[in-house]
Design a protein around this motif. Structure first.
Motif, PDB file in Angstrom:
ATOM      1  N   MET A   1       0.887  -0.985  -0.086  1.00 46.79           N
ATOM      2  CA  MET A   1       0.022  -0.168   0.082  1.00 46.79           C
ATOM      3  C   MET A   1       0.886   1.210  -0.017  1.00 46.79           C
ATOM      4  SD  MET A   1      -3.403  -0.665   1.245  1.00 46.79           S
ATOM      5  CE  MET A   1      -4.446  -1.628   0.161  1.00 46.79           C
ATOM      6  N   ILE A   2       0.411   2.495   0.027  1.00 48.71           N
ATOM      7  CA  ILE A   2       1.154   3.630  -0.071  1.00 48.71           C
ATOM      8  C   ILE A   2       1.583   4.314   1.165  1.00 48.71           C
ATOM      9  CG2 ILE A   2       0.891   5.859  -0.892  1.00 48.71           C
ATOM     10  CD1 ILE A   2      -1.342   5.084  -2.596  1.00 48.71           C
ATOM     11  N   GLY A   3       0.648   4.183   2.256  1.00 52.88           N
ATOM     12  CA  GLY A   3       1.165   4.891   3.399  1.00 52.88           C
ATOM     13  C   GLY A   3       2.264   3.769   4.255  1.00 52.88           C
ATOM     14  N   LYS A   4       3.277   4.551   4.650  1.00 53.68           N
ATOM     15  CA  LYS A   4       4.036   3.892   5.688  1.00 53.68           C
ATOM     16  C   LYS A   4       4.020   3.950   7.125  1.00 53.68           C
ATOM     17  CE  LYS A   4       7.640   4.348   2.055  1.00 53.68           C
ATOM     18  NZ  LYS A   4       9.024   4.820   1.571  1.00 53.68           N
ATOM     19  N   PRO A   5       4.438   2.999   7.863  1.00 57.80           N
ATOM     20  CA  PRO A   5       3.938   3.084   9.223  1.00 57.80           C
ATOM     21  C   PRO A   5       4.785   4.097   9.802  1.00 57.80           C
ATOM     22  CG  PRO A   5       5.123   0.997   9.140  1.00 57.80           C
ATOM     23  CD  PRO A   5       4.822   1.619   7.582  1.00 57.80           C
ATOM     24  N   GLU A   6       6.121   4.401   9.254  1.00 61.32           N
ATOM     25  CA  GLU A   6       6.964   5.586   9.881  1.00 61.32           C
ATOM     26  C   GLU A   6       6.337   6.824   9.981  1.00 61.32           C
ATOM     27  OE1 GLU A   6       8.025   3.553   7.229  1.00 61.32           O
ATOM     28  OE2 GLU A   6       9.073   2.139   8.415  1.00 61.32           O
ATOM     29  N   TRP A   7       5.186   7.086   9.143  1.00 62.04           N
ATOM     30  CA  TRP A   7       4.438   8.318   8.991  1.00 62.04           C
ATOM     31  C   TRP A   7       3.492   8.552   9.993  1.00 62.04           C
ATOM     32  CZ3 TRP A   7       3.192   8.024   3.109  1.00 62.04           C
ATOM     33  CH2 TRP A   7       4.139   7.873   2.233  1.00 62.04           C
ATOM     34  N   PHE A   8       3.224   7.551  10.792  1.00 58.88           N
ATOM     35  CA  PHE A   8       2.157   7.475  11.601  1.00 58.88           C
ATOM     36  C   PHE A   8       2.471   6.919  13.021  1.00 58.88           C
ATOM     37  CE2 PHE A   8       0.409   6.770   7.214  1.00 58.88           C
ATOM     38  CZ  PHE A   8      -0.432   7.837   7.328  1.00 58.88           C
ATOM     39  N   THR A   9       1.598   7.242  13.784  1.00 58.30           N
ATOM     40  CA  THR A   9       1.722   6.681  15.260  1.00 58.30           C
ATOM     41  C   THR A   9       0.351   6.223  15.891  1.00 58.30           C
ATOM     42  OG1 THR A   9       2.758   7.171  17.430  1.00 58.30           O
ATOM     43  CG2 THR A   9       1.326   8.970  16.571  1.00 58.30           C
ATOM     44  N   TYR A  10       0.229   5.358  16.947  1.00 57.74           N
ATOM     45  CA  TYR A  10      -1.167   5.072  17.668  1.00 57.74           C
ATOM     46  C   TYR A  10      -1.761   6.448  17.930  1.00 57.74           C
ATOM     47  CZ  TYR A  10       1.540   0.707  18.232  1.00 57.74           C
ATOM     48  OH  TYR A  10       2.297  -0.445  18.129  1.00 57.74           O
ATOM     49  N   SER A  11      -3.284   6.323  17.664  1.00 58.79           N
ATOM     50  CA  SER A  11      -4.042   7.260  17.845  1.00 58.79           C
ATOM     51  C   SER A  11      -4.374   7.339  19.569  1.00 58.79           C
ATOM     52  CB  SER A  11      -5.334   7.252  17.240  1.00 58.79           C
ATOM     53  OG  SER A  11      -6.135   8.245  17.472  1.00 58.79           O
ATOM     54  N   GLY A  16      -7.267   3.479  15.799  1.00 54.95           N
ATOM     55  CA  GLY A  16      -6.467   3.893  14.445  1.00 54.95           C
ATOM     56  C   GLY A  16      -5.196   4.329  14.680  1.00 54.95           C
ATOM     57  N   ILE A  17      -5.275   5.049  13.685  1.00 54.50           N
ATOM     58  CA  ILE A  17      -3.636   5.717  13.685  1.00 54.50           C
ATOM     59  C   ILE A  17      -3.932   7.315  13.461  1.00 54.50           C
ATOM     60  CG2 ILE A  17      -2.576   3.820  12.801  1.00 54.50           C
ATOM     61  CD1 ILE A  17      -2.930   4.712   9.729  1.00 54.50           C
ATOM     62  N   LYS A  18      -2.757   7.877  13.737  1.00 58.04           N
ATOM     63  CA  LYS A  18      -2.816   9.571  13.509  1.00 58.04           C
ATOM     64  C   LYS A  18      -1.500   9.665  12.745  1.00 58.04           C
ATOM     65  CE  LYS A  18      -0.979  11.222  17.692  1.00 58.04           C
ATOM     66  NZ  LYS A  18      -1.221  12.107  18.906  1.00 58.04           N
ATOM     67  N   ALA A  19      -1.527  10.778  12.093  1.00 56.77           N
ATOM     68  CA  ALA A  19      -0.275  11.191  11.329  1.00 56.77           C
ATOM     69  C   ALA A  19       0.792  11.787  12.323  1.00 56.77           C
ATOM     70  CB  ALA A  19      -0.517  12.318  10.389  1.00 56.77           C
ATOM     71  N   LYS A  20       2.165  11.697  12.171  1.00 56.85           N
ATOM     72  CA  LYS A  20       3.146  12.261  13.067  1.00 56.85           C
ATOM     73  C   LYS A  20       4.298  12.838  12.104  1.00 56.85           C
ATOM     74  CE  LYS A  20       6.326   8.476  13.723  1.00 56.85           C
ATOM     75  NZ  LYS A  20       7.251   7.536  14.683  1.00 56.85           N
ATOM     76  N   LEU A  84      -2.110  -2.867  26.603  1.00 54.93           N
ATOM     77  CA  LEU A  84      -2.801  -2.757  27.972  1.00 54.93           C
ATOM     78  C   LEU A  84      -4.104  -1.820  27.476  1.00 54.93           C
ATOM     79  CD1 LEU A  84       0.028  -2.055  30.383  1.00 54.93           C
ATOM     80  CD2 LEU A  84      -1.483  -3.871  30.259  1.00 54.93           C
ATOM     81  N   ILE A  85      -3.690  -0.893  26.799  1.00 58.30           N
ATOM     82  CA  ILE A  85      -5.144  -0.148  26.304  1.00 58.30           C
ATOM     83  C   ILE A  85      -6.096  -0.889  25.496  1.00 58.30           C
ATOM     84  CG2 ILE A  85      -5.902   1.692  24.807  1.00 58.30           C
ATOM     85  CD1 ILE A  85      -3.042   3.281  25.622  1.00 58.30           C
ATOM     86  N   ALA A  86      -5.617  -1.892  24.764  1.00 56.72           N
ATOM     87  CA  ALA A  86      -6.425  -2.379  24.029  1.00 56.72           C
ATOM     88  C   ALA A  86      -7.273  -3.652  24.788  1.00 56.72           C
ATOM     89  CB  ALA A  86      -5.771  -3.199  22.733  1.00 56.72           C
ATOM     90  N   ARG A  87      -6.412  -3.886  25.883  1.00 59.47           N
ATOM     91  CA  ARG A  87      -7.221  -4.895  26.716  1.00 59.47           C
ATOM     92  C   ARG A  87      -8.038  -4.439  27.350  1.00 59.47           C
ATOM     93  NH1 ARG A  87      -3.526  -8.477  30.839  1.00 59.47           N
ATOM     94  NH2 ARG A  87      -5.204  -9.952  31.591  1.00 59.47           N
ATOM     95  N   TYR A  88      -7.858  -3.281  28.067  1.00 53.71           N
ATOM     96  CA  TYR A  88      -8.880  -2.701  29.004  1.00 53.71           C
ATOM     97  C   TYR A  88     -10.016  -2.368  28.219  1.00 53.71           C
ATOM     98  CZ  TYR A  88      -5.021  -2.143  32.255  1.00 53.71           C
ATOM     99  OH  TYR A  88      -4.138  -2.378  33.226  1.00 53.71           O
ATOM    100  N   CYS A  89      -9.862  -1.660  26.879  1.00 50.27           N
ATOM    101  CA  CYS A  89     -11.097  -1.504  26.137  1.00 50.27           C
ATOM    102  C   CYS A  89     -11.719  -2.807  25.634  1.00 50.27           C
ATOM    103  CB  CYS A  89     -10.510  -0.900  24.829  1.00 50.27           C
ATOM    104  SG  CYS A  89     -10.000   1.060  25.063  1.00 50.27           S
ATOM    105  N   SER A  90     -11.370  -3.797  25.396  1.00 46.69           N
ATOM    106  CA  SER A  90     -11.943  -5.031  25.192  1.00 46.69           C
ATOM    107  C   SER A  90     -12.526  -5.509  26.541  1.00 46.69           C
ATOM    108  CB  SER A  90     -10.946  -6.140  24.843  1.00 46.69           C
ATOM    109  OG  SER A  90     -11.382  -7.378  24.729  1.00 46.69           O
TER     110      SER A  90
END
Length: 146
Positions: A1-11, A16-20, A84-90
């Protein structure tokens, strides 16, 4: 795909993700520009709906691809925090869904006793089932990997 993970971080808020980086912001701007282009073009409604569906599907796939690769570029501490955040949300979602189902049973106690379960929200049962299958398969995968 076009987007690279280096361009983003955890929201930090929501999922999801957010631009960094500027590339991440540009990527987001192009995604939105194409979305508004699809909506703004004078095309027949069925074509517009298919175009929107296809575009949204591609964006979801790309975001999922970036999110799965984020762990490779973040340090252990950030990855542990996200787990941990995902676990608590779950856990919170599970408790909320059980609470809603319990409320439905409480309000329809006579139907429940008679064996009529038609009042239960089927979508909640489906989500709980998907969560159960996901947890089971994830546990199996992690235990085999370690």
């Amino acid at each position: 795909m076009i987007g690279k993970p280096e361009w983003f971080t955890y929201s930090a808020f929501g999922w999801g993700i957010k631009a960094k980086t500027w590339q991440g912001y540009l990527h987001g701007a192009v995604v939105m520009a194409i979305l508004f282009l699809i909506l703004g073009l004078p095309i027949p409604e069925p074509v517009e709906k298919w175009g929107m569906g296809a575009w949204m599907g591609l964006i979801l796939l790309e975001n999922a691809s970036i999110m799965t690769r984020l762990a490779r570029i973040h340090d252990e501490r950030e990855n542990l925090q996200q787990m941990l955040i995902a676990r608590y949300c779950s856990h919170a979602a599970f408790i909320a869904m059980l609470g809603i189902l319990s409320f439905q049973v409480f309000n329809n106690w006579h139907s429940w006793q008679a064996g009529d379960f038609s009042f239960l929200d089927k979508s909640l049962l489906i989500v709980l089932g998907v969560m159960l299958v996901t947890k089971t398969l994830s546990t199996w995968y992690v235990q085999r990997k370690i």
